[in-house]
Enzyme design. Structure first.
Site, mmCIF file in Angstrom:
data_model
loop_
_atom_site.group_PDB
_atom_site.id
_atom_site.type_symbol
_atom_site.label_atom_id
_atom_site.label_comp_id
_atom_site.label_asym_id
_atom_site.label_seq_id
_atom_site.Cartn_x
_atom_site.Cartn_y
_atom_site.Cartn_z
ATOM 1 N N LYS A 106 -0.532 1.403 -116.441
ATOM 2 C CA LYS A 106 0.383 0.334 -116.887
ATOM 3 C C LYS A 106 1.734 0.953 -117.298
ATOM 4 O O LYS A 106 2.794 0.431 -116.955
ATOM 5 C CB LYS A 106 -0.200 -0.406 -118.098
ATOM 6 C CG LYS A 106 -1.460 -1.205 -117.816
ATOM 7 C CD LYS A 106 -1.931 -1.921 -119.086
ATOM 8 C CE LYS A 106 -3.304 -2.532 -118.917
ATOM 9 N NZ LYS A 106 -3.877 -3.051 -120.157
ATOM 10 N N GLU A 134 -15.919 -0.347 -117.190
ATOM 11 C CA GLU A 134 -14.885 -0.273 -118.227
ATOM 12 C C GLU A 134 -15.522 0.109 -119.563
ATOM 13 O O GLU A 134 -14.882 0.727 -120.409
ATOM 14 C CB GLU A 134 -14.131 -1.617 -118.344
ATOM 15 C CG GLU A 134 -12.800 -1.493 -119.070
ATOM 16 C CD GLU A 134 -11.906 -2.719 -118.954
ATOM 17 O OE1 GLU A 134 -10.873 -2.671 -118.270
ATOM 18 O OE2 GLU A 134 -12.238 -3.759 -119.560
ATOM 19 N N HIS A 194 -26.746 -6.458 -93.469
ATOM 20 C CA HIS A 194 -26.113 -6.259 -92.165
ATOM 21 C C HIS A 194 -24.861 -5.401 -92.291
ATOM 22 O O HIS A 194 -24.025 -5.392 -91.388
ATOM 23 C CB HIS A 194 -25.792 -7.618 -91.539
ATOM 24 C CG HIS A 194 -27.031 -8.443 -91.332
ATOM 25 N ND1 HIS A 194 -27.792 -8.368 -90.186
ATOM 26 C CD2 HIS A 194 -27.680 -9.298 -92.167
ATOM 27 C CE1 HIS A 194 -28.843 -9.170 -90.311
ATOM 28 N NE2 HIS A 194 -28.798 -9.742 -91.515
ATOM 29 N N GLY A 242 -12.326 -7.821 -124.303
ATOM 30 C CA GLY A 242 -12.006 -8.657 -123.135
ATOM 31 C C GLY A 242 -13.219 -8.876 -122.232
ATOM 32 O O GLY A 242 -13.515 -9.995 -121.834
ATOM 33 N N ARG A 243 -13.936 -7.797 -121.909
ATOM 34 C CA ARG A 243 -15.062 -7.927 -120.959
ATOM 35 C C ARG A 243 -16.287 -8.552 -121.605
ATOM 36 O O ARG A 243 -17.305 -8.737 -120.937
ATOM 37 C CB ARG A 243 -15.381 -6.571 -120.332
ATOM 38 C CG ARG A 243 -15.712 -5.479 -121.321
ATOM 39 C CD ARG A 243 -15.687 -4.105 -120.663
ATOM 40 N NE ARG A 243 -15.783 -3.027 -121.642
ATOM 41 C CZ ARG A 243 -14.757 -2.497 -122.291
ATOM 42 N NH1 ARG A 243 -13.538 -2.974 -122.086
ATOM 43 N NH2 ARG A 243 -14.927 -1.504 -123.132
ATOM 44 N N GLU A 267 0.601 -8.902 -115.600
ATOM 45 C CA GLU A 267 0.257 -9.753 -114.450
ATOM 46 C C GLU A 267 0.138 -11.214 -114.892
ATOM 47 O O GLU A 267 0.635 -12.130 -114.239
ATOM 48 C CB GLU A 267 -1.088 -9.332 -113.849
ATOM 49 C CG GLU A 267 -1.093 -7.965 -113.200
ATOM 50 C CD GLU A 267 -1.593 -6.879 -114.142
ATOM 51 O OE1 GLU A 267 -1.224 -6.909 -115.343
ATOM 52 O OE2 GLU A 267 -2.329 -5.998 -113.670
ATOM 53 N N LYS A 272 -6.291 -12.179 -123.989
ATOM 54 C CA LYS A 272 -6.623 -11.785 -125.362
ATOM 55 C C LYS A 272 -5.370 -11.289 -126.089
ATOM 56 O O LYS A 272 -5.062 -11.715 -127.186
ATOM 57 C CB LYS A 272 -7.705 -10.697 -125.344
ATOM 58 C CG LYS A 272 -8.009 -10.195 -126.734
ATOM 59 C CD LYS A 272 -9.089 -9.163 -126.792
ATOM 60 C CE LYS A 272 -9.165 -8.679 -128.252
ATOM 61 N NZ LYS A 272 -10.123 -7.634 -128.476
HETATM 62 O O1 F6P Z 1 -6.282 -3.604 -118.728
HETATM 63 C C1 F6P Z 1 -7.631 -3.840 -119.007
HETATM 64 C C2 F6P Z 1 -7.766 -5.044 -119.859
HETATM 65 O O2 F6P Z 1 -7.308 -4.767 -121.134
HETATM 66 C C3 F6P Z 1 -9.199 -5.552 -119.898
HETATM 67 O O3 F6P Z 1 -9.973 -4.867 -120.806
HETATM 68 C C4 F6P Z 1 -8.990 -6.989 -120.212
HETATM 69 O O4 F6P Z 1 -10.127 -7.757 -119.952
HETATM 70 C C5 F6P Z 1 -7.829 -7.298 -119.314
HETATM 71 O O5 F6P Z 1 -7.034 -6.137 -119.345
HETATM 72 C C6 F6P Z 1 -7.008 -8.500 -119.669
HETATM 73 O O6 F6P Z 1 -6.471 -8.375 -120.952
HETATM 74 P P1 F6P Z 1 -5.885 -9.623 -121.710
HETATM 75 O O7 F6P Z 1 -6.981 -10.602 -121.874
HETATM 76 O O8 F6P Z 1 -5.383 -9.092 -123.019
HETATM 77 O O9 F6P Z 1 -4.774 -10.187 -120.870
#
Ligand code: F6P
Length: 523
Positions: free
Chosen positions: A495, A355, A386, A269-270, A213, A207
């Site tokens: 972060k 979140e 189990h 994002g979620r 990462e 987003k």
């Molecule tokens: O760090 C949390 C977050 O901002 C989430 O809310 C989001 O889904 C995820 O990182 C990934 O963010 P992006 O889509 O901006 O890479």
């Protein structure tokens, strides 16, 4: 609890809250089995949504508690808040934005025109691009059609599409889709070793287009494409597509405009699986299946906005969760899908719920004066039986369970499916009934609550319904706690400190300094 500025409704909310607290002191006397024998109980608490049947009758609530919880919802103006959300008002106050994910499943008035146009245009693009990739018209630089897609993203840019593609394996007719989220390099490197660069498409899903990462994993994938295909700037070729809310960032990364899918900033994002972030779903299953997924969710939205409160499934699920969380002081909520393909649903729910509602500040900026979001956990049955079911049956901690199953499964065999469903139903019965035994080790206390959600079959529409149900449940709880379910400031500090460490900062406590030294991250 809501600290609404409307004093009269604030007072009645406090009264209702106090009454529920009084009832909770005596809650151990609620006998679920006895409640179930009351006339109309089963009818009252089992609701058929067509493709999805929900049985809430094995919950530890009485009629009196339910009435008070429904009063709490009314006093907290939950449905009014939902209407504010869907009409584009600023419900995400700390980021000064609306939360318009419901509009992705039904882009129609009263949503803002500009939003509707953007969603429709992006859906047209999703359809066309995914179709070209699926039918081989979209080729790599050597003319080969795409056989493998790598979705690089994390959190909401990974969990939703990954879960849906796994859950709907039965409908997978497109190229293979792989998901890379963790910055753990072993994952991407071992995946790349198995792929042919000439027929691989990298989809960068982010987003913000700033997530460390995702950018590092993308760089590794691009380096690989560059070497394997002997091409400079592979991000400018047909091997790379970006999905983001920040078109400019993707452009300055070198991705051509026609290879960028976007979605509005008002989609968290979620909550983004319904947006262009669902591109991998479209590639794997086809756009028509993606549309069915959206339409399943839209059906639940309509139910949520229009059903009478006493038959409103997400409202009741949210309220019953509030009863356990705030009055019975239960800390966790277990979700056990009896379908291996729904294994990632628990991971998805963890982000959605924790979140969204893992907050301790109210919308007004005060500290909350009640518990907020539960710890959501679980895994598929029968595997969980189990492993941790021992604690569910005989442990000292109460954990309400949502059992999720599908009545029919075309991918299974009748004798397997009967056993699977029998196990699920037996577990809910065993938790509730318990068993008396002279030997205390073999005694089951019972009276442990659960809900059962039955999809008639796991398909795009019913999966869309299931996700929207939980989304709205999370919304209900956030509205009652008067917190912002749409921001996530809690993830920022880690972060920042990662960047500080990587930047070589030496200002750390003794434990952190020692760990940095031991791992070679500092001298
Ligand atoms: O760090 C949390 C977050 O901002 C989430 O809310 C989001 O889904 C995820 O990182 C990934 O963010 P992006 O889509 O901006 O890479």
């Amino acid at each position: 609890m809501s600290t609404t500025t409307d004093t009269s409704s604030g007072n009645s909310t406090r009264d209702t809250w106090a009454k529920l607290e009084t009832l909770a002191t005596d809650a151990t006397s609620i006998n679920i089995a006895e409640q179930l024998n009351l006339p109309a109980r089963l009818d009252r608490l089992s609701i058929d949504l067509g493709r999805l049947f929900v049985d809430l009758s094995k919950h530890a609530v009485t009629e009196e508690i339910l009435e008070l919880l429904l009063a709490l919802a009314e006093e907290s103006q939950v449905l009014e808040h939902a209407r504010r959300m869907i009409t584009g008002q600023t419900v995400n106050t700390s980021e000064n934005r609306p939360a318009l994910h419901m509009g992705l499943r039904n882009p129609a008035p009263p949503l803002p025109d500009e939003f509707i146009e953007q969603v429709k245009a992006e859906q047209t693009k999703l359809d066309s691009l995914s179709r070209q990739i699926r039918n081989g018209a979209w080729t790599g630089i050597t003319g080969e059609p795409i056989t493998d897609v790598i979705n690089i993203g994390i959190g909401g840019s990974d969990l939703g599409p990954k879960m849906v593609v796994q859950a709907l394996r039965e409908f997978h007719t497109g190229p293979k889709v792989h998901f890379i989220s963790n910055v753990d390099g072993a994952e991407i490197l071992s995946l790349l070793k198995t792929l042919n660069a000439a027929s691989t498409l990298v989809v960068v899903s982010s987003k913000t287009f700033t997530t460390a990462e995702t950018l590092l994993n993308t760089q590794t994938a691009l380096d690989w494409l560059e070497v394997e295909l002997d091409v400079e700037k592979p991000q400018s070729t047909a091997h790379c597509i970006a999905i983001t809310s920040d078109r400019k960032k993707a452009q300055s990364f070198g991705i051509p405009d026609q290879h960028i899918l976007t979605f509005p900033d008002s989609i968290g994002g979620r909550y983004s699986v319904w947006s262009s972030i669902g591109f991998s779903i479209c590639i794997a299953l086809g756009f028509d299946n993606f549309k069915s997924f959206l339409s399943g969710a839209a059906q639940v939205d309509q139910h949520f906005l229009n059903a009478p409160p006493e038959k409103n499934v997400p409202l009741l699920m949210g309220l019953i969760g509030i009863w356990y969380n705030n009055f019975m002081k239960v800390q966790t909520h277990a979700v056990i899908p009896y379908c291996e393909r729904l294994g990632l649903f628990v991971d998805y729910l963890q982000q959605l719920d924790m979140e969204s509602n893992g907050k301790s500040t109210t919308l007004e900026g005060d500290s909350v004066n009640s518990e907020t979001g539960p710890i959501v956990w679980g895994q598929t049955g029968t595997n969980g039986q189990h492993a941790f079911f021992q604690l569910l049956h005989q442990g000292t901690k109460l954990a309400p369970v949502d059992f999720i199953g599908a009545i029919f499964d075309d991918l299974s065999k009748p004798e397997h499916h009967r056993v699977l469903l029998a196990n699920m139903i037996a577990q809910s019965e065993a938790l509730m009934k318990g068993q008396v035994n002279a030997d205390p080790h073999r005694q089951y206390p019972g009276n442990r609550p659960s809900a059962t959600l039955l999809l008639d079959k796991l398909d795009p529409e019913s999966l869309g319904m299931l996700l929207a149900l939980y989304e709205q449940k999370v919304f209900v709880q956030g509205a009652i706690w008067s917190i912002n379910s749409f921001d996530q400031w809690g993830v920022e500090l880690g972060k920042q400190l990662t960047n500080k460490i990587l930047g070589g900062s030496s200002e750390h406590d003794p434990s952190t300094s020692a760990l940095l030294k031991k791992t070679g991250l500092s001298d």
